[in-house]
Design a protein around this motif. Structure first.
Motif, PDB file in Angstrom:
ATOM      1  N   ARG A   1    -107.158   1.701  56.293  1.00 54.46           N
ATOM      2  CA  ARG A   1    -106.510   0.620  57.047  1.00 54.46           C
ATOM      3  C   ARG A   1    -107.509  -0.123  57.929  1.00 54.46           C
ATOM      4  O   ARG A   1    -107.279  -1.269  58.329  1.00 54.46           O
ATOM      5  CB  ARG A   1    -105.367   1.185  57.903  1.00 54.46           C
ATOM      6  CG  ARG A   1    -105.823   2.064  59.055  1.00 54.46           C
ATOM      7  CD  ARG A   1    -104.662   2.642  59.832  1.00 54.46           C
ATOM      8  NE  ARG A   1    -103.899   1.600  60.487  1.00 54.46           N
ATOM      9  CZ  ARG A   1    -102.891   1.836  61.322  1.00 54.46           C
ATOM     10  NH1 ARG A   1    -102.512   3.091  61.582  1.00 54.46           N
ATOM     11  NH2 ARG A   1    -102.245   0.850  61.881  1.00 54.46           N
TER      12      ARG A   1
ATOM     13  N   GLU B   1    -105.613  -3.414  56.297  1.00 53.16           N
ATOM     14  CA  GLU B   1    -104.344  -2.707  56.466  1.00 53.16           C
ATOM     15  C   GLU B   1    -103.348  -3.115  55.389  1.00 53.16           C
ATOM     16  O   GLU B   1    -102.577  -2.278  54.901  1.00 53.16           O
ATOM     17  CB  GLU B   1    -103.758  -2.977  57.853  1.00 53.16           C
ATOM     18  CG  GLU B   1    -102.527  -2.146  58.146  1.00 53.16           C
ATOM     19  CD  GLU B   1    -102.172  -2.114  59.616  1.00 53.16           C
ATOM     20  OE1 GLU B   1    -101.223  -1.374  59.974  1.00 53.16           O
ATOM     21  OE2 GLU B   1    -102.815  -2.817  60.407  1.00 53.16           O
ATOM     22  N   THR B   2    -103.373  -4.377  54.997  1.00 52.60           N
ATOM     23  CA  THR B   2    -102.456  -4.846  53.958  1.00 52.60           C
ATOM     24  C   THR B   2    -102.695  -4.110  52.647  1.00 52.60           C
ATOM     25  O   THR B   2    -101.761  -3.627  51.999  1.00 52.60           O
ATOM     26  CB  THR B   2    -102.623  -6.358  53.746  1.00 52.60           C
ATOM     27  OG1 THR B   2    -102.341  -7.040  54.969  1.00 52.60           O
ATOM     28  CG2 THR B   2    -101.682  -6.854  52.653  1.00 52.60           C
TER      29      THR B   2
ATOM     30  N   ALA C   1    -104.233  -1.254  52.267  1.00 48.85           N
ATOM     31  CA  ALA C   1    -103.977   0.178  52.448  1.00 48.85           C
ATOM     32  C   ALA C   1    -102.485   0.476  52.351  1.00 48.85           C
ATOM     33  O   ALA C   1    -102.074   1.467  51.727  1.00 48.85           O
ATOM     34  CB  ALA C   1    -104.519   0.650  53.802  1.00 48.85           C
ATOM     35  N   VAL C   2    -101.651  -0.378  52.963  1.00 48.52           N
ATOM     36  CA  VAL C   2    -100.197  -0.209  52.847  1.00 48.52           C
ATOM     37  C   VAL C   2     -99.763  -0.416  51.395  1.00 48.52           C
ATOM     38  O   VAL C   2     -98.908   0.310  50.874  1.00 48.52           O
ATOM     39  CB  VAL C   2     -99.463  -1.193  53.782  1.00 48.52           C
ATOM     40  CG1 VAL C   2     -97.963  -1.187  53.505  1.00 48.52           C
ATOM     41  CG2 VAL C   2     -99.717  -0.829  55.240  1.00 48.52           C
ATOM     42  N   GLY C   3    -100.368  -1.394  50.731  1.00 47.76           N
ATOM     43  CA  GLY C   3    -100.049  -1.634  49.327  1.00 47.76           C
ATOM     44  C   GLY C   3    -100.382  -0.433  48.461  1.00 47.76           C
ATOM     45  O   GLY C   3     -99.615  -0.082  47.556  1.00 47.76           O
ATOM     46  N   TYR C   4    -101.514   0.200  48.737  1.00 46.16           N
ATOM     47  CA  TYR C   4    -101.904   1.382  47.974  1.00 46.16           C
ATOM     48  C   TYR C   4    -100.909   2.524  48.177  1.00 46.16           C
ATOM     49  O   TYR C   4    -100.487   3.178  47.220  1.00 46.16           O
ATOM     50  CB  TYR C   4    -103.308   1.823  48.376  1.00 46.16           C
ATOM     51  CG  TYR C   4    -103.742   3.123  47.764  1.00 46.16           C
ATOM     52  CD1 TYR C   4    -103.676   3.314  46.383  1.00 46.16           C
ATOM     53  CD2 TYR C   4    -104.204   4.167  48.555  1.00 46.16           C
ATOM     54  CE1 TYR C   4    -104.071   4.519  45.812  1.00 46.16           C
ATOM     55  CE2 TYR C   4    -104.595   5.366  47.987  1.00 46.16           C
ATOM     56  CZ  TYR C   4    -104.528   5.537  46.622  1.00 46.16           C
ATOM     57  OH  TYR C   4    -104.908   6.731  46.056  1.00 46.16           O
ATOM     58  N   LEU C   5    -100.518   2.742  49.432  1.00 45.51           N
ATOM     59  CA  LEU C   5     -99.525   3.778  49.722  1.00 45.51           C
ATOM     60  C   LEU C   5     -98.205   3.472  49.025  1.00 45.51           C
ATOM     61  O   LEU C   5     -97.575   4.364  48.421  1.00 45.51           O
ATOM     62  CB  LEU C   5     -99.321   3.885  51.236  1.00 45.51           C
ATOM     63  CG  LEU C   5     -98.286   4.897  51.726  1.00 45.51           C
ATOM     64  CD1 LEU C   5     -98.634   6.313  51.282  1.00 45.51           C
ATOM     65  CD2 LEU C   5     -98.174   4.841  53.248  1.00 45.51           C
ATOM     66  N   ALA C   6     -97.777   2.211  49.074  1.00 45.31           N
ATOM     67  CA  ALA C   6     -96.520   1.822  48.421  1.00 45.31           C
ATOM     68  C   ALA C   6     -96.607   2.008  46.909  1.00 45.31           C
ATOM     69  O   ALA C   6     -95.642   2.469  46.273  1.00 45.31           O
ATOM     70  CB  ALA C   6     -96.195   0.367  48.747  1.00 45.31           C
TER      71      ALA C   6
ATOM     72  N   PHE D   1    -105.135   6.810  54.163  1.00 45.91           N
ATOM     73  CA  PHE D   1    -104.600   5.638  54.853  1.00 45.91           C
ATOM     74  C   PHE D   1    -105.256   5.365  56.213  1.00 45.91           C
ATOM     75  O   PHE D   1    -105.631   4.214  56.495  1.00 45.91           O
ATOM     76  CB  PHE D   1    -103.084   5.764  55.027  1.00 45.91           C
ATOM     77  CG  PHE D   1    -102.453   4.577  55.704  1.00 45.91           C
ATOM     78  CD1 PHE D   1    -102.249   3.402  55.007  1.00 45.91           C
ATOM     79  CD2 PHE D   1    -102.094   4.624  57.037  1.00 45.91           C
ATOM     80  CE1 PHE D   1    -101.683   2.288  55.622  1.00 45.91           C
ATOM     81  CE2 PHE D   1    -101.532   3.529  57.665  1.00 45.91           C
ATOM     82  CZ  PHE D   1    -101.325   2.357  56.956  1.00 45.91           C
TER      83      PHE D   1
END
Length: 244
Positions: A74, A78-79, A81-86, A70
């Motif tokens: 990011r 960043e969008t 990267a956050v989507g991948y984490l989610a 992450f």
């Protein structure tokens, strides 16, 4: 670039561990998932419990890949990267539900005693729940997260060869669409068509793990930038914009 390569190799090891733990878990679960009368048989409960441990390792390594990557990803989006984490968290939620369904079958077998046959429909329903969690988690969400989003991030960043990242960009959506096809009964989850649709995603994840362990991240293509400067977030962000 030592810190970045440490991050890359840590992520690569975690990716490879996801393969090992997923395959081991599936193999250990096999007697329970394939025997409709498991509840009334002699059972191999210890083996099933070891399979659950493997899937717990899978959850840890799945989320670990996204957490480790992450801070790097990011800088490029960043969008995404956050989507991948989610997506990783959602996938692991499905896996956790599958673990609970399998462990409940083990509990039923150990406590039902002479009445075990009466609980066979319940056990079979729990096995069906595990099947659906596998389809919707590893069979659908993985295509969105590990495939499309991570493929996009790696393609945009040039951190790995772009032809490799294309396997994720193409294989991820293909895998997710195959999951939808299985959901509507077009073909079985263990069919040849399903295997072929999943193959590009498998190649992507395996090659990514091996590449990150052996090579690490590629350098951003800017010959005038020093290694020390590359470690600064604002420079990496600037380089990302130049490559996009």
């Amino acid at each position: 670039m030592q810190a970045s390569n440490r991050t890359a190799r840590t992520a690569g090891i975690l990716f490879l561990l996801t393969f090992v733990s997923a395959i081991a878990g599936a193999a250990l679960y096999a007697p329970l998932l394939t025997d409709p009368n498991y509840l009334t048989g002699p059972g191999v409960d210890t083996r099933i419990l070891l399979g659950a441990v493997c899937e717990l390792v899978l959850i840890i390594t799945n989320i670990g890949t996204a957490v480790v990557l992450f801070p790097v990803l990011r800088r490029y989006s960043e969008t995404a990267a956050v989507g991948y984490l989610a997506a990783r968290i959602v996938e692991c939620t499905f896996i956790a539900v599958g673990i609970l369904s399998v462990l409940t079958v083990v509990t039923l077998r150990q406590t039902a005693g002479a009445d075990a046959a009466e609980y066979l429909p319940v056990a079979r329903a729990l096995v069906a729940v595990h099947g659906w969690t596998f389809l919707l988690g590893p069979g659908f969400v993985v295509g969105i997260g590990n495939g499309l989003l991570l493929g996009f991030l790696m393609y945009r960043s040039h951190l790995v060869p772009r032809p490799m990242a294309l396997f994720g960009l193409i294989g991820g959506p293909l895998m997710s669409m195959s999951g939808i096809a299985v959901l509507f009964g077009a073909y079985g989850q263990s069919s040849v068509l399903s295997a072929l649709a999943t193959l590009p995603e498998i190649i992507w994840e395996a090659s990514l793990g091996i590449y990150l362990v052996v090579v690490g991240f590629r350098r951003p293509r800017n010959t005038g930038t020093t290694e020390a400067t590359l470690e600064q977030p604002h420079v990496l962000g600037k380089l990302a914009n130049e490559h996009s």
